[in-house]
Design an enzyme around this catalytic site. Structure first.
Site, PDB file in Angstrom:
ATOM      1  CE  LYS A   1       4.483  12.612  31.198  1.00  0.00           C
ATOM      2  NZ  LYS A   1       4.073  11.207  31.400  1.00  0.00           N
ATOM      3  CG  ASP A   2       4.713  18.463  36.999  1.00  0.00           C
ATOM      4  OD1 ASP A   2       3.794  18.051  36.266  1.00  0.00           O
ATOM      5  OD2 ASP A   2       4.768  18.258  38.215  1.00  0.00           O
TER       6      ASP A   2
ATOM      7  CD  GLU B   1     -14.380  37.964  32.335  1.00  0.00           C
ATOM      8  OE1 GLU B   1     -14.913  38.227  31.227  1.00  0.00           O
ATOM      9  OE2 GLU B   1     -13.186  38.173  32.577  1.00  0.00           O
TER      10      GLU B   1
ATOM     11  CG  HIS C   1       1.625  13.864  49.256  1.00  0.00           C
ATOM     12  ND1 HIS C   1       3.000  13.926  49.282  1.00  0.00           N
ATOM     13  CD2 HIS C   1       1.251  14.604  48.181  1.00  0.00           C
ATOM     14  CE1 HIS C   1       3.435  14.674  48.281  1.00  0.00           C
ATOM     15  NE2 HIS C   1       2.382  15.110  47.606  1.00  0.00           N
TER      16      HIS C   1
ATOM     17  CB  SER D   1      -1.270  10.422  41.894  1.00  0.00           C
ATOM     18  OG  SER D   1      -0.620  11.562  42.388  1.00  0.00           O
TER      19      SER D   1
END
Length: 407
Positions: free
Chosen positions: A243-244, A287, A215, A219
C-alpha cells in the site's frame, strides 16, 4: 558436510552481531509488526514524509558540495549549479520542490492526526515528537530559503529575524546575535548555511524516536479503537508495504510533474533577482507553507502580540491531548466535530491566502477574523463540544468495523 559448516559459520556471525547490535531482530520485528487491518491511504503520509526527508538530505548534501556561503558569491554559486554542474538543475529543483512536497505530506499527516485523534492517550509522546519535528522543519526551511540570496531571501531573513526584537529587554541583543553583526550580512549567511545543513540530521534523530514511540502502542486507526485481539490486525509486511509503495508511485507522479514541468511554480519570482539591501520588494512574503502563520502574525497590530500569536498557533498543538476532552478518538463517530473540523481546515486555507495577499483591507480584517476562529477551535470548540455532542455508536472492534465496511 561443507554446506552445513558454512551455514553454521554464517549463523555464528549473525548471532555475534545480533547479540551486540540487534539489527536482524529489528528487521524481523518490522516484518512481523502487526497493525490494525483497517488503515486507509491517509496513513501513507507518514512513510511519505520519511521518504521526503531522505530525499532532502541526499539532494542537500550534493548541493552543499557546490554552494558558496558568501554574500558576494551565493547567488552566483546557485546559478553555477543550475547551468554548469552536471545535472545540477535536477538536484536543485528536486531539493526546492522537495521542500514544498515535504510540507504538503506533513500537513496532510497532521490533518489526519487531528481528525482521528492520534494525539490522545496513550500516543501523546508520538504526537509531541511529531510536532517537534514540524517545528525544526519550519526552522530548517526558513534557513534554506535564505541561502539562494535573492531579493526575497534577504528581505525575508531581515523581516523574520527582526521579529525577535519585540522580546522585552533582550530582543535587540538576540537579533544582533542571530545576524552575527548589526545587519543581515555574511556572518548571517554563514551561520544560516551551517544550521540548515545540520538540522535535518536532528530531524532524522527525532524521527527515529517518533517511530520507536509509535511501535510502543501501535498505530491509531480510523475507528480510534484499541486492538483487542489478533483478528483486529494484519502484518505490516506485505499488506501495508504494498500500500505504501502504491502511494509512493502516485506521489512521485506529482513530484516529478513539478520538477520537470513547473519547478518554479511554488517559489517566488523575486528570488531570482540578486539580493539588494537598497531595494525593498513591493510585497515581502515567505514561502507558501509559512503563509497561514504569517497571516496570524500580521493580524495582530502589536508586534510582540503578533509574535506570541504566531508561535502560539503552533505550540498550542502540544496541548491538544488535554484540550480535546471527548472520550471518542475518531472524528468518524462525532457528527458535530466533523463540521467544526471542516470549518477549521477552511480557515487555515483562508489564512494561507491572506498571508500571501497585501497588508490592506479587506485582507487585514479577514485575517483577524480567521485568527480568532483558529484559536477558538482549540480553546473553545474542542474543550466544550463533547458536552453537547451526541456521538455515534462505536463498533465492537476493529475487526467488526472492517467486516462491515467490506461486506
Amino acid at each position: 558436510m561443507a554446506a552445513s559448516n558454512n551455514k553454521k559459520a554464517k549463523n555464528t556471525i549473525i548471532d555475534w552481531i545480533e547479540y551486540r547490535l540487534p539489527i536482524f531482530g529489528f528487521l524481523k520485528h518490522t516484518g512481523e509488526y502487526q497493525v490494525p487491518k483497517n488503515l486507509s491511504y491517509a496513513w501513507n503520509f507518514g512513510s511519505l514524509a520519511g521518504l521526503m526527508l531522505i530525499i532532502q538530505i541526499i539532494t542537500g548534501l550534493f548541493l552543499a558540495m557546490q554552494y558558496t556561503p558568501h554574500v558576494d558569491l551565493a547567488f552566483s554559486s546557485v546559478e553555477n549549479i543550475m547551468r554548469n554542474v552536471n545535472y545540477g538543475w535536477l538536484i536543485r529543483y528536486a531539493h526546492a520542490v522537495g521542500a514544498s512536497m515535504f510540507f504538503i505530506v506533513v500537513y496532510a499527516h497532521i490533518a489526519r492526526g487531528l481528525f482521528y485523534g492520534s494525539y490522545k492517550y496513550p500516543r501523546e509522546m508520538v504526537w509531541f515528537m511529531g510536532i517537534a519535528i514540524f517545528l525544526i522543519m519550519m526552522a530548517t526551511a526558513f534557513l534554506g530559503y535564505v541561502l539562494p540570496w535573492g531579493q526575497m531571501s534577504f528581505w525575508g531573513a531581515k523581516v523574520i529575524t527582526n521579529l525577535f526584537s519585540a522580546i522585552p529587554f533582550v530582543g535587540e541583543d538576540i537579533v544582533i546575535w542571530l545576524w552575527g553583526g548589526f545587519s543581515v550580512d555574511n556572518p548571517t549567511l554563514n551561520r544560516f548555511f551551517v544550521l540548515h545543513f545540520v538540522l535535518p540530521f536532528a530531524i532524522l534523530g527525532i524521527v527515529l524516536i517518533h517511530v520507536v514511540a509509535l511501535h510502543v502502542h501501535g498505530s491509531n486507526n480510523p475507528t480510534g479503537l484499541d486492538i483487542k485481539s489478533k483478528k483486529d490486525t494484519i502484518p505490516f509486511h506485505p499488506y501495508y508495504t504494498v500500500k505504501d509503495f502504491f502511494g509512493f508511485g502516485v506521489f512521485f507522479l506529482i513530484y516529478f510533474y513539478f520538477i520537470f514541468f513547473a519547478p518554479n511554480a511554488l517559489g517566488h519570482p523575486d528570488n531570482y533577482i540578486p539580493a539588494n539591501p537598497l531595494v525593498t520588494p513591493a510585497h515581502i512574503v515567505p514561502e507558501w507553507y509559512f503563509l497561514p502563520f504569517y497571516a496570524i502574525l500580521r493580524s495582530i497590530p502589536d508586534k510582540l502580540g503578533g509574535v506570541i500569536a504566531m508561535f502560539g498557533s503552533i505550540l498550542i498543538l502540544f496541548a491538544l491531548p488535554w484540550l480535546d476532552r471527548s472520550p471518542v478518538r475518531s472524528g468518524e463517530y462525532r457528527p458535530l466535530f466533523k463540521w467544526f473540523y471542516l470549518a477549521f481546515i477552511i480557515v487555515v486555507f483562508i489564512l494561507g491566502y491572506v498571508g500571501g495577499s497585501p497588508a490592506e483591507e479587506p485582507y487585514i480584517t479577514i485575517g483577524q477574523v480567521c485568527t480568532v476562529l483558529y484559536f477558538a477551535y482549540f480553546l473553545i470548540v474542542l474543550p466544550f463540544l463533547p458536552k453537547i455532542e451526541k456521538v455515534k455508536r462505536l463498533p465492537e472492534s476493529i475487526a467488526a468495523a472492517y467486516a462491515k465496511s467490506h461486506k
